[in-house]
Write a protein that holds these residues in place. Structure first.
Motif, PDB file in Angstrom:
ATOM      1  N   ILE A  56      -4.751   2.450  -1.612  1.00  0.00           N
ATOM      2  CA  ILE A  56      -5.222   1.231  -2.282  1.00  0.00           C
ATOM      3  C   ILE A  56      -5.579   1.530  -3.739  1.00  0.00           C
ATOM      4  O   ILE A  56      -5.324   0.725  -4.634  1.00  0.00           O
ATOM      5  CB  ILE A  56      -6.396   0.568  -1.507  1.00  0.00           C
ATOM      6  N   LYS A  57      -6.106   2.708  -3.968  1.00  0.00           N
ATOM      7  CA  LYS A  57      -6.446   3.097  -5.337  1.00  0.00           C
ATOM      8  C   LYS A  57      -5.162   3.205  -6.166  1.00  0.00           C
ATOM      9  O   LYS A  57      -5.069   2.697  -7.280  1.00  0.00           O
ATOM     10  CB  LYS A  57      -7.192   4.436  -5.302  1.00  0.00           C
ATOM     11  N   LYS A  58      -4.178   3.860  -5.566  1.00  0.00           N
ATOM     12  CA  LYS A  58      -2.885   4.022  -6.239  1.00  0.00           C
ATOM     13  C   LYS A  58      -2.243   2.669  -6.531  1.00  0.00           C
ATOM     14  O   LYS A  58      -1.671   2.466  -7.601  1.00  0.00           O
ATOM     15  CB  LYS A  58      -1.933   4.826  -5.334  1.00  0.00           C
TER      16      LYS A  58
ATOM     17  N   GLU B 103      -1.859  -2.278 -12.596  1.00  0.00           N
ATOM     18  CA  GLU B 103      -2.222  -2.284 -14.023  1.00  0.00           C
ATOM     19  C   GLU B 103      -1.021  -1.905 -14.893  1.00  0.00           C
ATOM     20  O   GLU B 103      -0.795  -2.495 -15.947  1.00  0.00           O
ATOM     21  CB  GLU B 103      -3.410  -1.340 -14.294  1.00  0.00           C
TER      22      GLU B 103
ATOM     23  N   ASN C 100      -3.727  -0.209  -6.952  1.00  0.00           N
ATOM     24  CA  ASN C 100      -4.424  -0.895  -8.039  1.00  0.00           C
ATOM     25  C   ASN C 100      -4.036  -0.323  -9.399  1.00  0.00           C
ATOM     26  O   ASN C 100      -3.890  -1.066 -10.374  1.00  0.00           O
ATOM     27  CB  ASN C 100      -5.938  -0.812  -7.835  1.00  0.00           C
ATOM     28  N   GLU C 101      -3.840   0.974  -9.463  1.00  0.00           N
ATOM     29  CA  GLU C 101      -3.407   1.595 -10.729  1.00  0.00           C
ATOM     30  C   GLU C 101      -1.988   1.143 -11.089  1.00  0.00           C
ATOM     31  O   GLU C 101      -1.674   0.852 -12.238  1.00  0.00           O
ATOM     32  CB  GLU C 101      -3.438   3.127 -10.603  1.00  0.00           C
TER      33      GLU C 101
ATOM     34  N   ARG D 118      -7.180   4.654   2.007  1.00  0.00           N
ATOM     35  CA  ARG D 118      -8.139   4.656   0.887  1.00  0.00           C
ATOM     36  C   ARG D 118      -7.503   5.209  -0.382  1.00  0.00           C
ATOM     37  O   ARG D 118      -7.792   4.752  -1.484  1.00  0.00           O
ATOM     38  CB  ARG D 118      -9.391   5.431   1.270  1.00  0.00           C
ATOM     39  N   LYS D 119      -6.636   6.199  -0.190  1.00  0.00           N
ATOM     40  CA  LYS D 119      -5.926   6.725  -1.372  1.00  0.00           C
ATOM     41  C   LYS D 119      -4.888   5.713  -1.844  1.00  0.00           C
ATOM     42  O   LYS D 119      -4.688   5.509  -3.039  1.00  0.00           O
ATOM     43  CB  LYS D 119      -5.229   8.047  -1.015  1.00  0.00           C
TER      44      LYS D 119
ATOM     45  N   TYR E 291       0.840  -1.215   0.000  1.00  0.00           N
ATOM     46  CA  TYR E 291       0.000   0.000   0.000  1.00  0.00           C
ATOM     47  C   TYR E 291       0.870   1.257   0.000  1.00  0.00           C
ATOM     48  O   TYR E 291       0.626   2.182  -0.760  1.00  0.00           O
ATOM     49  CB  TYR E 291      -0.886   0.026   1.257  1.00  0.00           C
TER      50      TYR E 291
END
Lengths: 584, 184
Positions: free
Chosen positions: A205-207, A213, A209-210, A202-203, A93
């Motif tokens: 986990i988004k990062k 990719e 996931n990006e 929360r920020k 994370y």
């Protein structure tokens, strides 16, 4: 550039060094231990190297180094990754700064482990990256490359080895230590990245996931995952040693199947899809869990829904243990080749003649009897299972807590057995919990002054560091007293009669009682060696000496003898009633 | 040169790993690709030990069953345990000196009989007693390697060069003597 004949673990150490490692942290565990030892001999003072108290502490240290922009590594066996996993999962994370590599050695077939878990499972669980080499040369090259990849994406990278790779040998081309561009080598405050409070999580986990990719796209381009052209509509997907065994099988049988070599996790989906499209049937050879196979099921839906998938899930490849050329042949031909085998007695590992644990076990059995309950732990002394003085072995440090649980409900004596290195590793919280929650058990710490099972590495109780420098020696007795234990005794397992008397005196006291059996491991002891023999004319054949379970004392028909394996500890002399055992 | 697979087996503490390392290093000195495998860990505790060395091999670390050209067996029962690795026309060099198995029966005559009936090219000797007569049972490994070296497609000077690197100098002389013992 130079070619050397190297052990897999030595090659990995060279790879880490070439990759510009600045610091290495490890807890010993077969089959990973030699990596650190070789790294010490390869690296000059430009690499900081330590034996850490456990794998979690090792990983956190490595993470700390990474936050200063430097390249660091944590080395462990597969089960050690469970210990480190709490820190590992959240480190994905936050991301990291300097390259951070975790070298993990898995042990299919459990040559020397308590389970066969597959470290690749942590990839999707923690959302990180894993490289899996098939050869020792590749292990060296990927160890080096892992730092670069980790640093590029600011993500921890696992390098997965297995026993046959770590303890395999090969000619290896080694190179120079890589130089890195100037980085700012400082810890830079960045709470949004590094402090995982909910708003930041929360920020993050988004990062993450990006980031995954982006990594997936990049992995499509890596040449280490490759399609090797062949003939026909039956293909093979293989990783690790499965790949090299596949190649050897095809070599012996003159076969030419198309092969897809998997070396990374995540697996490159598009490349795999391209391979699957051309096939009617595919076999998957991987050691451990069906990680690739499950992904093939997912991909085939999109790329080739009619594909027949043969692997562990379909029952075409055996689920347990190691692969081999023979196993590949069985899976592909469905024929079990017969090799003659004779039924022979197993030559199981034993405690060494003169091992202080033999004395400790003898003493405990004399005082508490066979019916007492002996929760055990992980180390040489686990071999005490043969003498009835090890009743459980689950994971590092578990014995004391299991003992606490048992003692809450069992009226029998409960004596938890744990070694010194294991006690430091994970035994201390169990001990404190036991004291705090008023457990009524005895804890026997078999303190042989080293981490014997894995090759005599030092630990905090030895006063010596990985690089053989002097340091503060943690005093076990004081530590245990500091944990609130009122009844602690330190005894010498070689002095059997005296020890029995002392334990008898304090065994009925209430609460947690600790016995420290302190005596150096016979393999590292510098004591002058005496040799003993049994005087046939005096020996009454009472066989008490056999109760020591010493491999040097043997019964030849009705005669008792001490053979050439004797290390001269003198324990048998001490217990003999008739003074029949004498020094040569 | 064709691939040449050697399996070395015996009991922990007999110097099997060093023996395999000398062969492997000698191969690399001659510029060959060499692969090998060892099992560590419990071996020092008197367990059964095997080491694989594969000369001129670009493939896996483990010899497939029925593929070994040569077995060097440091102990008779352990040699039988790994016999199924040997090729039908393979060679076995076996030390006849038995190491008892703690707490279990060991049918020595039966073991020797199995070796004699199942191995066409068997060389069996009490290498332990020869090693003792040279000066130490610790040189058993190099003594057996010296005997076996005539079957291994490597030059003598490569073995010696590898030994110089791997054996501490104070033990080199006695090991060299052991290696050369069977040379007439």
């Amino acid at each position: 550039m130079q070619v050397k004949y190297l052990l897999g673990n030595e090659a990995i150490a060279y790879g880490l060094y070439e990759g510009g490692i600045d610091a290495s942290f490890a807890y010993p565990g077969t089959p990973s231990s030699e990596i650190t030892e070789y790294l010490i001999s390869i690296a000059n003072d430009d690499v900081y190297i330590e034996w850490s108290i456990n794998e979690k502490v090792a990983f956190e240290n490595a993470y700390g180094v990474s936050l200063t922009g430097r390249r660091s590594c944590a080395i462990m066996k597969h089960v050690g990754l469970n210990v480190a996993s709490d820190a590992l999962l959240t480190s994905a994370y936050t991301g990291i700064i300097g390259g951070l590599v975790i070298v993990v050695a898995d042990d299919p077939f459990s040559h020397s482990s308590q389970n066969e878990q597959d470290s690749r499972r942590y990839v999707s669980f923690a959302r990180i990256v894993c490289f899996e080499p098939s050869t020792i040369q590749e292990a060296k090259d990927l160890a080096s490359f892992s730092f670069e990849f980790s640093e590029k994406y600011k993500i921890p990278v696992i390098l997965r080895s297995v026993t046959r790779l770590s303890h395999g040998k090969s000619d290896v081309l080694i190179g120079e230590r890589g130089k890195r561009k100037n980085l700012s080598l400082n810890f830079i405050k960045n709470p949004e990245q590094l402090v995982m409070v909910p708003t930041n999580v929360r920020k993050a986990i988004k990062k993450l996931n990006e980031k995954i990719e982006l990594i997936k796209k990049d992995i499509e381009k890596l040449k280490i995952n490759r399609i090797e052209k062949g003939e026909g509509k039956i293909g093979i997907i293989a990783s690790g040693l499965g790949y090299i065994y596949t190649k050897e099988f095809m070599d012996i049988k003159n076969k030419n199947y198309p092969v897809f070599k998997v070396s990374t996790y995540p697996i490159p989906e598009k490349k795999l899809g391209k391979f699957l499209k051309e096939l009617k049937k595919v076999y998957i050879f991987e050691e451990g869990d069906p990680v690739i196979e499950e992904f093939v099921y997912i991909c085939s839906k999109k790329y080739n829904p009619d594909l027949k998938i043969c692997g562990k899930l379909s029952g075409d490849v055996k689920k347990e243990g190691e692969l081999s050329v023979e196993e590949i042949e069985v899976s592909l031909t469905k024929k079990q080749k017969k090799f003659f085998a004779f039924s022979l007695p197993q030559r199981n590992p034993l405690l060494c003649p003169g091992c202080p644990h033999l004395g400790s076990f003898y003493i405990l059995k004399k005082v508490f009897g066979k019916d007492a309950i002996y929760p055990g732990d992980i180390g040489c002394y686990t071999l005490g299972v043969r003498f009835g003085t090890i009743d459980t072995c689950l994971c590092m440090g578990s014995g004391i807590s299991i003992g606490s649980g048992i003692a809450k409900f069992e009226k029998k004596y409960v004596i938890s057995i744990i070694g010194d290195s294991t006690f430091f590793h994970a035994g201390i919280p169990g001990l404190i919990n036991s004291v705090y929650n008023k457990s009524n058990q005895i804890i026997a710490i078999l303190d042989n002054r080293t981490t014997a099972m894995t090759g005599y590495q030092p630990h905090p109780g030895t006063g010596i560091t990985a690089k053989e420098e002097k340091t503060i020696e943690i005093n076990l007795k004081k530590l245990i007293e500091g944990c609130g234990v009122e009844n602690v005794i330190e005894i010498d397992p070689y002095k059997i009669k005296k020890s029995i008397k002392e334990i008898e005196k304090f065994k009925e006291k209430r609460g947690v009682k600790v016995i420290i059996f302190k005596r150096e491991c016979i393999q590292i002891s510098n004591k002058e060696k005496k040799i003993y023999y049994i005087d046939k004319n005096i020996c009454k054949k009472c066989k008490l000496c056999l109760e020591l379970n010493c491999p040097a004392i043997i019964q030849n028909k009705e005669i008792l003898e001490i053979n050439i394996l004797c290390n001269g500890c003198g324990m048998c002399k001490e217990i003999c009633f008739f003074d029949a055992i004498k020094e040569k | 040169m064709k691939k040449f697979d050697i399996l070395i087996c015996g009991v922990g503490g007999q110097g099997i790993i060093l023996c395999s390392n000398i062969i492997g290093n000698a191969g690399v000195i001659e510029g060959l690709p060499v692969k090998g495998s060892e099992i560590h860990g419990m071996s020092q505790r008197g367990g059964s030990v095997e080491a694989h060395v594969r000369l001129n091999c670009k493939l896996g670390p483990v010899i497939p069953k029925g593929q070994a050209d040569l077995i060097i067996g440091f102990e008779p029962l352990e040699s039988v345990r790994y016999l199924n690795f040997l090729k039908p026309d393979g060679i076995a060099v076996v030390n006849s000196f038995p190491i008892p198995i703690y707490g279990l029966k060991y049918e020595y005559e039966e073991i020797i009989e199995i070796l004699k009936t199942n191995v066409k090219n068997l060389y069996i000797e009490n290498f332990t007693s020869i090693a003792e007569s040279i000066g130490s049972i610790k040189i058993l490994n190099v003594l057996m390697l010296g005997f076996s070296s005539k079957f291994i497609p490597l030059k003598k000077k490569s073995f010696i060069e590898a030994m110089k690197v791997l054996i501490p100098s104070k033990y080199f002389e006695i090991n060299l003597k052991a290696f050369n013992y069977f040379e007439k």
